[in-house]
Design a protein around this motif. Structure first.
Motif, PDB file in Angstrom:
ATOM      1  N   PHE A 157       0.837  -1.208   0.000  1.00  0.00           N
ATOM      2  CA  PHE A 157       0.000   0.000   0.000  1.00  0.00           C
ATOM      3  C   PHE A 157       0.868   1.253   0.000  1.00  0.00           C
ATOM      4  O   PHE A 157       0.638   2.183  -0.782  1.00  0.00           O
ATOM      5  CB  PHE A 157      -0.928  -0.013   1.217  1.00  0.00           C
ATOM      6  N   MET A 158       1.864   1.267   0.866  1.00  0.00           N
ATOM      7  CA  MET A 158       2.739   2.441   0.969  1.00  0.00           C
ATOM      8  C   MET A 158       3.511   2.665  -0.329  1.00  0.00           C
ATOM      9  O   MET A 158       3.652   3.799  -0.780  1.00  0.00           O
ATOM     10  CB  MET A 158       3.701   2.290   2.149  1.00  0.00           C
ATOM     11  N   LYS A 159       4.007   1.607  -0.945  1.00  0.00           N
ATOM     12  CA  LYS A 159       4.724   1.741  -2.208  1.00  0.00           C
ATOM     13  C   LYS A 159       3.820   2.327  -3.284  1.00  0.00           C
ATOM     14  O   LYS A 159       4.279   3.106  -4.124  1.00  0.00           O
ATOM     15  CB  LYS A 159       5.300   0.403  -2.650  1.00  0.00           C
ATOM     16  N   SER A 160       2.536   1.986  -3.259  1.00  0.00           N
ATOM     17  CA  SER A 160       1.596   2.553  -4.236  1.00  0.00           C
ATOM     18  C   SER A 160       1.414   4.051  -4.026  1.00  0.00           C
ATOM     19  O   SER A 160       0.907   4.750  -4.898  1.00  0.00           O
ATOM     20  CB  SER A 160       0.247   1.836  -4.176  1.00  0.00           C
ATOM     21  N   LYS A 161       1.832   4.547  -2.864  1.00  0.00           N
ATOM     22  CA  LYS A 161       1.759   5.973  -2.523  1.00  0.00           C
ATOM     23  C   LYS A 161       3.140   6.626  -2.595  1.00  0.00           C
ATOM     24  O   LYS A 161       3.345   7.716  -2.061  1.00  0.00           O
ATOM     25  CB  LYS A 161       1.181   6.162  -1.119  1.00  0.00           C
ATOM     26  N   ASP A 162       4.098   5.955  -3.224  1.00  0.00           N
ATOM     27  CA  ASP A 162       5.482   6.443  -3.362  1.00  0.00           C
ATOM     28  C   ASP A 162       6.204   6.614  -2.030  1.00  0.00           C
ATOM     29  O   ASP A 162       7.016   7.522  -1.852  1.00  0.00           O
ATOM     30  CB  ASP A 162       5.538   7.749  -4.168  1.00  0.00           C
ATOM     31  N   ILE A 163       5.904   5.730  -1.106  1.00  0.00           N
ATOM     32  CA  ILE A 163       6.584   5.684   0.192  1.00  0.00           C
ATOM     33  C   ILE A 163       7.257   4.322   0.265  1.00  0.00           C
ATOM     34  O   ILE A 163       6.638   3.307  -0.037  1.00  0.00           O
ATOM     35  CB  ILE A 163       5.582   5.845   1.354  1.00  0.00           C
ATOM     36  N   TRP A 164       8.508   4.300   0.682  1.00  0.00           N
ATOM     37  CA  TRP A 164       9.288   3.063   0.646  1.00  0.00           C
ATOM     38  C   TRP A 164       9.752   2.631   2.035  1.00  0.00           C
ATOM     39  O   TRP A 164      10.922   2.778   2.391  1.00  0.00           O
ATOM     40  CB  TRP A 164      10.467   3.237  -0.311  1.00  0.00           C
TER      41      TRP A 164
END
Length: 120
Positions: free
Chosen positions: A52-59
């Protein structure tokens, strides 16, 4: 220290609801705020949150792999006893972005996305 404290403040409501666990720093200890982690319910929840976070550009990243299950640990070491806690806790840990130029607005965005994940 400011970003670490901001993470803790903004994520405390989720911890109070029992959805995540936050770092525990005993009163007699000081820390250098070099990283901030949360603990999810289990590895499945952590994996879903990472996606989910990666889909929001958070790694976000895992915190660590226990030595007894790391490639070098398996090759050169041995494990004795029962693994009651290490793997379970490792599977729950998730490090949030923490770096020198991390802004307050970025921490707000990151924590908003975590709250959104747990609201769904």
């Amino acid at each position: 220290m400011d970003r670490w404290n901001q993470y803790k403040e903004l994520l405390s409501p989720l911890a109070e609801e029992g959805k995540i666990e936050l770092p525990f720093i005993p009163e007699y200890c000081n820390h250098n705020a070099h990283m901030f982690y949360i603990k999810t319910k289990n590895i499945e929840e952590r994996s879903r949150l990472i996606d989910f976070m990666k889909s929001k550009d958070i790694w976000p990243v895992f915190h660590y792999v226990p030595l007894h299950s790391a490639p070098a640990g398996v090759k050169f070491g041995s494990f004795h006893g029962e693994d009651k806690y290490t793997t379970k806790e490792s599977d729950r840990l998730l490090r949030l972005p923490m770096f020198y130029k991390l802004t307050s607005d970025e921490v707000e965005y990151i924590t908003e996305q975590i709250k959104l994940f747990y609201a769904g």
